[in-house]
Design a protein around this motif. Sequence first.
Motif, PDB file in Angstrom:
ATOM      1  N   LEU A  51       0.691  -1.091   0.059  1.00  0.00           N
ATOM      2  CA  LEU A  51       0.044   0.048  -0.103  1.00  0.00           C
ATOM      3  C   LEU A  51       0.967   1.253  -0.077  1.00  0.00           C
ATOM      4  CD1 LEU A  51      -2.793  -1.170   2.231  1.00  0.00           C
ATOM      5  CD2 LEU A  51      -2.932  -0.731  -0.071  1.00  0.00           C
ATOM      6  N   ASP A  52       2.149   1.154   0.677  1.00  0.00           N
ATOM      7  CA  ASP A  52       2.922   2.336   0.749  1.00  0.00           C
ATOM      8  C   ASP A  52       3.359   2.559  -0.782  1.00  0.00           C
ATOM      9  OD1 ASP A  52       2.587   2.960   3.393  1.00  0.00           O
ATOM     10  OD2 ASP A  52       4.338   1.793   4.144  1.00  0.00           O
ATOM     11  N   GLN A  53       3.739   1.598  -1.378  1.00  0.00           N
ATOM     12  CA  GLN A  53       4.462   1.890  -2.555  1.00  0.00           C
ATOM     13  C   GLN A  53       3.361   2.170  -3.861  1.00  0.00           C
ATOM     14  OE1 GLN A  53       3.387  -0.353  -5.531  1.00  0.00           O
ATOM     15  NE2 GLN A  53       5.354   0.579  -6.812  1.00  0.00           N
ATOM     16  N   GLN A  54       1.904   1.795  -3.416  1.00  0.00           N
ATOM     17  CA  GLN A  54       0.957   2.391  -4.440  1.00  0.00           C
ATOM     18  C   GLN A  54       0.541   3.729  -4.203  1.00  0.00           C
ATOM     19  OE1 GLN A  54      -2.307  -0.317  -3.636  1.00  0.00           O
ATOM     20  NE2 GLN A  54      -1.803  -1.900  -4.624  1.00  0.00           N
ATOM     21  N   ILE A  55       0.911   4.336  -2.795  1.00  0.00           N
ATOM     22  CA  ILE A  55       0.762   5.528  -2.556  1.00  0.00           C
ATOM     23  C   ILE A  55       1.746   6.312  -3.217  1.00  0.00           C
ATOM     24  CG2 ILE A  55       0.623   7.424  -0.851  1.00  0.00           C
ATOM     25  CD1 ILE A  55      -0.832   5.088   1.162  1.00  0.00           C
ATOM     26  N   ALA A  56       2.987   6.007  -3.154  1.00  0.00           N
ATOM     27  CA  ALA A  56       4.142   6.797  -3.651  1.00  0.00           C
ATOM     28  C   ALA A  56       3.808   6.658  -5.073  1.00  0.00           C
ATOM     29  CB  ALA A  56       5.414   5.993  -3.231  1.00  0.00           C
ATOM     30  N   MET A  57       3.497   5.564  -5.839  1.00  0.00           N
ATOM     31  CA  MET A  57       3.323   5.573  -7.241  1.00  0.00           C
ATOM     32  C   MET A  57       2.165   6.789  -7.465  1.00  0.00           C
ATOM     33  SD  MET A  57       3.820   4.196 -10.077  1.00  0.00           S
ATOM     34  CE  MET A  57       3.088   3.459 -11.829  1.00  0.00           C
ATOM     35  N   LYS A  58       1.143   6.662  -6.942  1.00  0.00           N
ATOM     36  CA  LYS A  58      -0.037   7.484  -7.217  1.00  0.00           C
ATOM     37  C   LYS A  58       0.475   9.152  -7.188  1.00  0.00           C
ATOM     38  CE  LYS A  58      -4.798   8.003  -6.188  1.00  0.00           C
ATOM     39  NZ  LYS A  58      -5.967   7.185  -5.319  1.00  0.00           N
ATOM     40  N   THR A  59       1.305   9.281  -6.018  1.00  0.00           N
ATOM     41  CA  THR A  59       1.910  10.631  -5.761  1.00  0.00           C
ATOM     42  C   THR A  59       2.776  11.171  -6.808  1.00  0.00           C
ATOM     43  OG1 THR A  59       1.588  10.331  -3.216  1.00  0.00           O
ATOM     44  CG2 THR A  59       3.090  12.060  -4.163  1.00  0.00           C
ATOM     45  N   LYS A  60       3.627  10.231  -7.137  1.00  0.00           N
ATOM     46  CA  LYS A  60       4.667  10.434  -8.484  1.00  0.00           C
ATOM     47  C   LYS A  60       3.737  10.592  -9.667  1.00  0.00           C
ATOM     48  CE  LYS A  60       8.406   7.704  -6.454  1.00  0.00           C
ATOM     49  NZ  LYS A  60       8.936   6.459  -6.630  1.00  0.00           N
ATOM     50  N   MET A  61       2.695   9.955  -9.960  1.00  0.00           N
ATOM     51  CA  MET A  61       2.072  10.178 -11.307  1.00  0.00           C
ATOM     52  C   MET A  61       1.610  11.120 -11.441  1.00  0.00           C
ATOM     53  SD  MET A  61       2.902   7.563 -13.044  1.00  0.00           S
ATOM     54  CE  MET A  61       1.466   7.164 -14.561  1.00  0.00           C
ATOM     55  N   LYS A  62       0.888  11.852  -9.996  1.00  0.00           N
ATOM     56  CA  LYS A  62      -0.005  12.938  -9.866  1.00  0.00           C
ATOM     57  C   LYS A  62       0.771  14.264 -10.304  1.00  0.00           C
ATOM     58  CE  LYS A  62      -3.732  15.190  -7.323  1.00  0.00           C
ATOM     59  NZ  LYS A  62      -4.490  15.031  -6.537  1.00  0.00           N
ATOM     60  N   GLU A  63       2.235  14.100  -9.841  1.00  0.00           N
ATOM     61  CA  GLU A  63       3.070  15.037 -10.256  1.00  0.00           C
ATOM     62  C   GLU A  63       3.391  15.193 -11.868  1.00  0.00           C
ATOM     63  OE1 GLU A  63       6.581  14.351  -8.087  1.00  0.00           O
ATOM     64  OE2 GLU A  63       5.538  14.453  -5.916  1.00  0.00           O
ATOM     65  N   ILE A  64       3.389  14.057 -12.273  1.00  0.00           N
ATOM     66  CA  ILE A  64       3.977  13.878 -13.887  1.00  0.00           C
ATOM     67  C   ILE A  64       2.733  14.533 -14.797  1.00  0.00           C
ATOM     68  CG2 ILE A  64       4.648  12.604 -15.672  1.00  0.00           C
ATOM     69  CD1 ILE A  64       6.318  10.904 -13.269  1.00  0.00           C
ATOM     70  N   LEU A  65       1.500  13.588 -14.704  1.00  0.00           N
ATOM     71  CA  LEU A  65       0.414  13.973 -15.368  1.00  0.00           C
ATOM     72  C   LEU A  65      -0.534  15.110 -15.139  1.00  0.00           C
ATOM     73  CD1 LEU A  65      -1.044  10.279 -15.236  1.00  0.00           C
ATOM     74  CD2 LEU A  65       0.759  11.130 -17.058  1.00  0.00           C
ATOM     75  N   ASN A  66      -1.278  15.562 -16.245  1.00  0.00           N
ATOM     76  CA  ASN A  66      -2.192  16.670 -16.258  1.00  0.00           C
ATOM     77  C   ASN A  66      -3.330  16.072 -15.331  1.00  0.00           C
ATOM     78  OD1 ASN A  66      -3.761  15.764 -17.929  1.00  0.00           O
ATOM     79  ND2 ASN A  66      -2.569  16.957 -19.652  1.00  0.00           N
ATOM     80  N   ASP A  67      -4.215  17.012 -14.955  1.00  0.00           N
ATOM     81  CA  ASP A  67      -5.411  16.494 -14.311  1.00  0.00           C
ATOM     82  C   ASP A  67      -6.420  15.675 -15.317  1.00  0.00           C
ATOM     83  OD1 ASP A  67      -4.830  18.119 -11.852  1.00  0.00           O
ATOM     84  OD2 ASP A  67      -6.132  19.734 -12.686  1.00  0.00           O
ATOM     85  N   GLU A  68      -6.496  15.692 -16.170  1.00  0.00           N
ATOM     86  CA  GLU A  68      -7.175  14.828 -17.295  1.00  0.00           C
ATOM     87  C   GLU A  68      -6.656  13.589 -17.263  1.00  0.00           C
ATOM     88  OE1 GLU A  68      -8.325  14.742 -21.766  1.00  0.00           O
ATOM     89  OE2 GLU A  68      -8.315  16.594 -20.945  1.00  0.00           O
ATOM     90  N   GLN A  69      -5.348  13.701 -17.544  1.00  0.00           N
ATOM     91  CA  GLN A  69      -4.472  12.149 -17.869  1.00  0.00           C
ATOM     92  C   GLN A  69      -4.638  11.607 -16.681  1.00  0.00           C
ATOM     93  OE1 GLN A  69      -0.698  13.933 -18.754  1.00  0.00           O
ATOM     94  NE2 GLN A  69      -1.076  13.422 -20.889  1.00  0.00           N
ATOM     95  N   TYR A  70      -4.571  12.355 -15.287  1.00  0.00           N
ATOM     96  CA  TYR A  70      -4.489  11.775 -14.017  1.00  0.00           C
ATOM     97  C   TYR A  70      -5.663  11.154 -13.696  1.00  0.00           C
ATOM     98  CZ  TYR A  70      -3.888  10.760  -8.948  1.00  0.00           C
ATOM     99  OH  TYR A  70      -3.701  10.156  -7.901  1.00  0.00           O
TER     100      TYR A  70
END
Length: 157
Positions: free
Chosen positions: A106-125
């Motif tokens: 779950l920690d890994q999934q949270i970290a992945m989600k945080t990183k993806m939110k930084e990279i992607l724009n709102d629509e992509q996310y």
Amino acid sequence: MKKLVLIAIALMTVQAFAQQKKGESNKERAQMMRNLSPEDAATMQTKRLTLHLDLNEKQQAEVKEILLANAEARKAKMEEIKAKKEKGELQKPTKEERIKMANARLDQQIAMKTKMKEILNDEQYDKWEKAQARMANRGNEKKKEHAKKRMHEKKTE
């Protein structure tokens, strides 16, 4: 009448073989994916996400970096489990170990989600999150099907 019976038997035989082939191809595909190097797996996933989310060059590079790190960690874990299995040291985890593994996942999934939110724009996310939810739902459905199948096998024994 005999002709109808023969036709029915032939159709059932063909159907049984067709279903058997499908299962074999899924196993073969899964085996192929397990044998990919972490770099190849990360590249394939990045390309799929690029097609799905319309990523630009910078996003592709950042996403590939994240996916490569995940693939390397997953490969290392698989090698560790394989080594333990070959040595005969692989045991069923205790309740505490299962909780620890679940928390780490779950920690890994949270970290992945945080990183993806930084990279992607709102629509992509949003699109990526929906795809993740679909994949999780599909996994849960398969687990339920597998549990039903096991229960049915126990009843017939």
